[in-house]
Write a protein that holds these residues in place. Structure first.
Motif, PDB file in Angstrom:
ATOM      1  N   THR A 222       0.835  -1.205   0.000  1.00  0.00           N
ATOM      2  CA  THR A 222       0.000   0.000   0.000  1.00  0.00           C
ATOM      3  C   THR A 222       0.869   1.255   0.000  1.00  0.00           C
ATOM      4  N   TRP A 223       1.940   1.223   0.808  1.00  0.00           N
ATOM      5  CA  TRP A 223       2.874   2.358   0.858  1.00  0.00           C
ATOM      6  C   TRP A 223       3.523   2.592  -0.506  1.00  0.00           C
ATOM      7  N   LEU A 224       3.946   1.508  -1.161  1.00  0.00           N
ATOM      8  CA  LEU A 224       4.573   1.613  -2.482  1.00  0.00           C
ATOM      9  C   LEU A 224       3.595   2.167  -3.513  1.00  0.00           C
ATOM     10  N   ALA A 225       2.351   1.718  -3.432  1.00  0.00           N
ATOM     11  CA  ALA A 225       1.339   2.212  -4.373  1.00  0.00           C
ATOM     12  C   ALA A 225       1.132   3.723  -4.196  1.00  0.00           C
ATOM     13  N   HIS A 226       1.073   4.175  -2.952  1.00  0.00           N
ATOM     14  CA  HIS A 226       0.947   5.607  -2.688  1.00  0.00           C
ATOM     15  C   HIS A 226       2.177   6.385  -3.162  1.00  0.00           C
ATOM     16  N   LYS A 227       3.337   5.697  -3.175  1.00  0.00           N
ATOM     17  CA  LYS A 227       4.580   6.338  -3.641  1.00  0.00           C
ATOM     18  C   LYS A 227       4.667   6.375  -5.167  1.00  0.00           C
ATOM     19  N   GLY A 228       3.707   5.709  -5.854  1.00  0.00           N
ATOM     20  CA  GLY A 228       3.692   5.748  -7.313  1.00  0.00           C
ATOM     21  C   GLY A 228       4.197   4.504  -8.003  1.00  0.00           C
ATOM     22  N   ALA A 229       4.330   3.381  -7.283  1.00  0.00           N
ATOM     23  CA  ALA A 229       4.778   2.140  -7.921  1.00  0.00           C
ATOM     24  C   ALA A 229       3.798   1.730  -9.015  1.00  0.00           C
ATOM     25  N   LYS A 230       4.321   1.307 -10.166  1.00  0.00           N
ATOM     26  CA  LYS A 230       3.473   0.968 -11.312  1.00  0.00           C
ATOM     27  C   LYS A 230       3.150  -0.528 -11.384  1.00  0.00           C
ATOM     28  N   HIS A 231       4.121  -1.383 -10.972  1.00  0.00           N
ATOM     29  CA  HIS A 231       3.931  -2.834 -11.125  1.00  0.00           C
ATOM     30  C   HIS A 231       4.398  -3.551  -9.860  1.00  0.00           C
ATOM     31  N   LEU A 232       3.470  -4.243  -9.208  1.00  0.00           N
ATOM     32  CA  LEU A 232       3.805  -5.016  -8.016  1.00  0.00           C
ATOM     33  C   LEU A 232       3.493  -6.490  -8.236  1.00  0.00           C
ATOM     34  N   ILE A 233       4.391  -7.344  -7.749  1.00  0.00           N
ATOM     35  CA  ILE A 233       4.102  -8.780  -7.678  1.00  0.00           C
ATOM     36  C   ILE A 233       4.251  -9.192  -6.222  1.00  0.00           C
TER      37      ILE A 233
END
Length: 380
Positions: A222-233
């Protein structure tokens, strides 16, 4: 005094240590064991018999496990850790008050460019927890170079001899590293960054989170998504069947992050190899890894079984070693190990958890010397 030296069959250093103790004036007895033994009860009986066979008993016990060659396919509970765990368990179940010293080789470092052995670094996390749970049996940890010379062993016996005659001006040192020119004592000191930290931003490629559907992984994703991460696995043993996985994936997608949740057993080399291959084939290039997977421990050291120890080590160390092995030639932007303060000063009831995190810390430093940007974060 009278010292018992415990080592493994075929280790050429054991006779050298015994000879150094003799030269220093000690009476010695040597016990060589099969490093895979987990029979703590037989060893406890043997230790008691050895101590009571002489009027003066035992002054101390020196355990010298043979270092393990780093290998991603190493058994999770390696011979050196097995021997150390069995010896500590055996001693602490006897009526003896003899103190145990553990010698390691290349387990700790005195300079940022040193390359530690993650498998022997484990013994420092394990040993520091033993010191907390069983202080009456604890001597200390002494790290030697990979190939100790008579000069190093002289410093070893000098330290053992002077440990009982310390003063306020020269306190007990129970964590030392013996090197060519001097002996170093371990210290925790404040530090100030030499440069101004730059804000970290997620790389544009794929970010892999192990233990991604657990409490830490969910928070991190969730933190990474808020930081703007485009692709998570996100990986876990259950993958998309893990509790809350569907809701998590939906939430991350709403935040604008393309998210894949997939099952992966981090202890299986083939599954990790297939995972990395799948990412590189069907996703943007892998650029970051956050290793949050782990198994907690609340079992006292004396009650820990080999099965439990294997399970705790597997979750942290096997996956980290295999991920490093299979991404050696991958140009990664960031690798982060979720470690623990237990690896720095031990934690009662968390002996193998501390050992596993000490392994992660050493692996991070080891990979740094090979040019991979790995950071190990000690969480409280």
């Amino acid at each position: 005094g009278r010292w018992l030296v415990i080592g493994q069959d075929g280790d050429s250093l054991i006779p050298d240590i015994t000879a150094a103790l003799h030269t220093a004036g000690a009476d010695t007895h040597t016990l060589t064991l099969d490093p895979t033994t987990t029979d703590k009860h037989t060893l406890a009986t043997h230790l008691t018999d050895l101590a009571t066979a002489h009027p003066d008993g035992l002054t101390g016990i020196l355990l010298a496990p043979t270092p393990v060659t780093p290998d991603p396919h190493q058994p999770p509970l390696d011979p050196a850790t097995t021997l150390t765990l069995t010896t500590i368990q055996a001693l602490t179940t006897t009526p003896l008050t003899t103190r145990l010293w553990i010698t390691t080789r290349q387990a700790t470092t005195i300079h940022p460019t040193d390359t530690p052995n993650p498998y022997t670094a484990r013994l420092w996390g394990l040993g520091q927890t033993a010191a907390l749970e069983h202080p009456q049996h604890w001597g200390g940890l002494i790290d030697l170079p990979q190939h100790p010379t008579p000069h190093h062993l002289h410093h070893l016996t000098t330290h053992l001899a002077t440990h009982h005659t310390t003063t306020p001006q020269q306190p007990n040192e129970d964590q030392i590293a013996i090197r060519t020119h001097t002996t170093y004592a371990r210290r925790l000191t404040p530090t100030t960054p030499t440069t101004t930290p730059t804000p970290w931003t997620p790389p544009p490629g794929t970010i892999l989170i192990t233990g991604g559907t657990g409490a830490l992984g969910t928070h991190l994703a969730t933190w990474l998504a808020h930081k703007g991460a485009k692709h998570l696995i996100l990986t876990s043993r259950q993958g998309p069947n893990a509790p809350g996985a569907t809701q998590l994936q939906h939430h991350l997608t709403q935040l604008g992050t393309h998210t894949t949740i997939t099952p992966c057993d981090l202890t299986d080399p083939h599954q990790i190899q297939n995972l990395i291959h799948h990412i590189n084939t069907h996703h943007p290039p892998l650029q970051a890894i956050f290793h949050t997977a782990g198994t907690p421990q609340t079992t006292p050291l004396t009650d820990l079984t080999p099965t439990q120890a294997t399970h705790i080590l597997n979750a942290k160390t096997t996956g980290a070693q295999l991920l490093h092995h299979h991404t050696t030639h991958t140009p990664l932007h960031t690798v982060v190990h979720f470690s623990s303060a237990a690896a720095t000063w031990g934690s009662s009831g968390q002996s193998l958890y501390a050992a596993a995190n000490a392994h992660l810390d050493a692996l991070a430093q080891h990979t740094h010397t090979q040019g991979q940007p790995t950071t190990s974060i000690a969480w409280g």
